[in-house]
Design an enzyme around this catalytic site. Structure first.
Site, PDB file in Angstrom:
ATOM      1  N   PRO A  78      -3.691   9.791   2.646  1.00 51.72           N
ATOM      2  CA  PRO A  78      -3.257  10.247   1.323  1.00 51.72           C
ATOM      3  C   PRO A  78      -3.654   9.231   0.258  1.00 51.72           C
ATOM      4  CG  PRO A  78      -1.393   9.353   2.552  1.00 51.72           C
ATOM      5  CD  PRO A  78      -2.561   9.378   3.497  1.00 51.72           C
ATOM      6  N   VAL A  79      -4.434   9.677  -0.707  1.00 46.92           N
ATOM      7  CA  VAL A  79      -4.881   8.834  -1.815  1.00 46.92           C
ATOM      8  C   VAL A  79      -4.638   9.610  -3.108  1.00 46.92           C
ATOM      9  CG1 VAL A  79      -6.795   7.552  -2.831  1.00 46.92           C
ATOM     10  CG2 VAL A  79      -6.659   7.802  -0.350  1.00 46.92           C
ATOM     11  N   SER A  88      -1.767  13.863  -1.001  1.00 49.74           N
ATOM     12  CA  SER A  88      -0.799  13.007  -1.661  1.00 49.74           C
ATOM     13  C   SER A  88       0.110  13.792  -2.601  1.00 49.74           C
ATOM     14  CB  SER A  88      -1.533  11.924  -2.456  1.00 49.74           C
ATOM     15  OG  SER A  88      -0.638  11.174  -3.246  1.00 49.74           O
ATOM     16  N   TYR A 145       6.446  11.380  -1.538  1.00 49.41           N
ATOM     17  CA  TYR A 145       7.213  10.309  -2.171  1.00 49.41           C
ATOM     18  C   TYR A 145       8.582  10.870  -2.529  1.00 49.41           C
ATOM     19  CZ  TYR A 145       3.233   7.122  -2.849  1.00 49.41           C
ATOM     20  OH  TYR A 145       2.183   6.265  -2.654  1.00 49.41           O
ATOM     21  N   LYS A 173       4.977   6.368   6.942  1.00 47.27           N
ATOM     22  CA  LYS A 173       3.805   5.537   6.666  1.00 47.27           C
ATOM     23  C   LYS A 173       4.235   4.241   5.976  1.00 47.27           C
ATOM     24  CE  LYS A 173      -0.725   5.803   4.353  1.00 47.27           C
ATOM     25  NZ  LYS A 173      -0.565   4.727   3.339  1.00 47.27           N
ATOM     26  N   SER A 209       0.561   0.506   8.499  1.00 46.74           N
ATOM     27  CA  SER A 209      -0.192   0.455   7.252  1.00 46.74           C
ATOM     28  C   SER A 209       0.412  -0.560   6.304  1.00 46.74           C
ATOM     29  CB  SER A 209      -0.177   1.844   6.587  1.00 46.74           C
ATOM     30  OG  SER A 209      -0.645   1.793   5.257  1.00 46.74           O
ATOM     31  N   HIS A 223      -0.573  -0.145   3.068  1.00 45.21           N
ATOM     32  CA  HIS A 223      -0.954   0.586   1.852  1.00 45.21           C
ATOM     33  C   HIS A 223      -2.337   0.147   1.363  1.00 45.21           C
ATOM     34  CE1 HIS A 223       0.994   3.562  -0.764  1.00 45.21           C
ATOM     35  NE2 HIS A 223       0.282   3.079  -1.769  1.00 45.21           N
ATOM     36  N   ARG A 229      -2.474  -2.534  -1.234  1.00 42.63           N
ATOM     37  CA  ARG A 229      -2.127  -2.177  -2.616  1.00 42.63           C
ATOM     38  C   ARG A 229      -0.627  -2.311  -2.893  1.00 42.63           C
ATOM     39  NH1 ARG A 229      -6.185   0.937  -5.196  1.00 42.63           N
ATOM     40  NH2 ARG A 229      -4.640   1.980  -6.509  1.00 42.63           N
ATOM     41  N   ASP A 242      -3.919   2.887   9.236  1.00 44.36           N
ATOM     42  CA  ASP A 242      -4.868   2.883   8.135  1.00 44.36           C
ATOM     43  C   ASP A 242      -4.968   1.466   7.584  1.00 44.36           C
ATOM     44  OD1 ASP A 242      -2.928   2.338   6.191  1.00 44.36           O
ATOM     45  OD2 ASP A 242      -3.056   4.277   5.234  1.00 44.36           O
ATOM     46  N   ILE A 280     -10.456   0.595   7.697  1.00 43.79           N
ATOM     47  CA  ILE A 280     -11.438   1.313   8.512  1.00 43.79           C
ATOM     48  C   ILE A 280     -12.722   1.506   7.713  1.00 43.79           C
ATOM     49  CG2 ILE A 280     -12.002   3.507   9.639  1.00 43.79           C
ATOM     50  CD1 ILE A 280      -9.995   1.952  11.223  1.00 43.79           C
ATOM     51  N   ARG A 281     -13.842   1.047   8.267  1.00 47.08           N
ATOM     52  CA  ARG A 281     -15.137   1.206   7.620  1.00 47.08           C
ATOM     53  C   ARG A 281     -16.220   1.726   8.568  1.00 47.08           C
ATOM     54  NH1 ARG A 281     -12.096   0.478   4.118  1.00 47.08           N
ATOM     55  NH2 ARG A 281     -12.281  -0.789   2.219  1.00 47.08           N
ATOM     56  N   GLY A 314      -9.022   5.773   3.823  1.00 46.06           N
ATOM     57  CA  GLY A 314      -8.579   5.879   2.445  1.00 46.06           C
ATOM     58  C   GLY A 314      -9.692   5.709   1.431  1.00 46.06           C
TER      59      GLY A 314
END
Length: 378
Positions: free
Chosen positions: A92-93, A121, A144, A244, A266, A268, A271, A299, A302-303, A322
């Site tokens: 979720p972004v 999101s 949220y 999460k 996670s 975040h 962030r 999360d 990850i690349r 993300g």
């Protein structure tokens, strides 16, 4: 670019010089306003955790096995009682329209085309109902908590009616603000991009503080969810609830005991609270805490398909991608998102094949070892 949401920026084809999933991170600068990219890519504080998320993967090397029969190899898994064809999920972004004018609708199309589960999101720039129509059979809604329970419950009911198959409750970001990187770049959210899912809910009245009260504790945190709020939510939905933002094994144990269906390890994406551990090294302790059969996702960082392999080896059942999804979205829209997911899956399959793992169940902690890694690249 003069317009932060320039509709001409994205391509309608995959650039010839995309050779690995991480190439989208390299090319995105040509397709997005630098202010928007600073908002998307920035981390909190001095970005210590953001860097640690990437460095953590380089700290593990692979230990391949030989002469194994891979003729029946696949990447299928069972998660929350449902079958997924691969473990690559879209995290979720918020505000995908910063990357592409079709925003989450394009991301949902890309996910559906590649049998990927998209997590939409609360802060989507398109209505959750419209995103659900574009997404595939597997789609989760990230929730949220709202200041008023009736508004939270309305979001839950909307997600249920729209066909989302799980709720993902983010609990590690009670205070959110643009990063230092974004502020230095002069980022301001464009007026046309709004959290449309919240449009019907009146903003809460501003808290009036006494001189001896804190703008953080009695102000911003006054509406932060508590264990009581989570217990209330679990009693008011039939959807499986995933939490999460988990980094501590004691929290993981408590969440499982409350009836939470799964966890996302996670931070975040670096962030939220700067200085916390990278998600990857936190994973094994949480796996030990909740047991072998409890759903765990990861999360942050990850690349590549090799990164996914390492996450699975350390205890994850699936991973969420993300920033990289927004890079692909900015470069080539829905086609870019689909290509990114397919590329990550193929990179994972190549890694599995060369490591001697026919299925995801074959990827265990014995397949990797810790080391001082080199620079993170593809």
């Amino acid at each position: 670019m003069n317009d932060i949401t320039d509709p001409q920026a994205a391509l309608n084809h995959i650039p010839a010089d995309i050779h690995c999933a991480q190439d989208y991170e390299r090319l995105v600068r040509e397709h997005i306003d630098p202010r928007a990219l600073a908002y998307i890519d920035g981390g909190s504080g001095t970005e210590t955790t953001l860097r640690s998320n990437l460095d953590a993967f380089a700290g593990f090397s692979l230990r391949p096995r030989l002469l194994r029969d891979l003729s029946a190899g696949h990447t299928r898994l069972r998660l929350l009682g449902r079958t997924l064809l691969h473990p690559v999920m879209l995290a979720p972004v918020a505000f995908h329209r910063l990357a592409h004018p079709e925003g989450e609708l394009a991301s949902a199309n890309g996910a559906a085309a590649t049998d990927a589960c998209m997590v939409c999101s609360t802060l989507s720039s398109f209505r959750l109902e419209d995103v659900a129509e574009r997404a595939g059979a597997e789609k989760w809604f990230q929730l949220y908590f709202q200041p008023r329970r009736e508004h939270t419950l309305d979001l839950v009911r909307r997600a249920e009616r729209a066909g989302f198959t799980a709720l993902v409750v983010t609990l590690d970001a009670s205070i959110q603000a643009p990063s230092i990187r974004a502020r230095r770049a002069g980022f301001v959210m464009p007026p046309a991009i709004q959290p449309v899912n919240l449009a019907a809910y009146p903003a809460p009245a501003q808290v009036r503080l006494d001189r001896d009260q804190s703008i953080i504790f009695q102000g911003m945190m006054s509406e932060a969810p508590t264990w009581a709020d989570l217990t209330w939510l679990l009693a008011h939905t039939t959807l499986p609830v995933v939490v999460k933002g988990v980094l501590h094994p004691a929290d993981a144990i408590e969440l499982r005991s409350k009836g939470v269906a799964g966890l996302v390890v996670s931070n975040h994406g670096g962030r939220s609270l700067d200085g916390v551990p990278a998600s990857l090294p936190a994973l094994p302790e949480i796996r030990r805490a909740v047991g072998e059969d409890y759903p765990l996702m990861l999360d942050s960082g990850i690349r590549s398909g090799t990164d996914i392999f390492k996450a699975l080896a350390l205890g994850a059942d699936a991973v969420m991608v993300g920033r990289l999804q927004l890079h692909a979205l900015a470069v080539a829209g829905a086609l870019g998102v689909a290509h990114l997911i397919r590329t990550l899956r193929e990179e994972l399959e190549v890694c599995m094949a060369l490591a001697g793992c026919a299925t995801l169940d074959d990827i265990g902690p014995e397949m990797i070892q810790e080391q001082k890694g080199a620079h993170h690249t593809c």
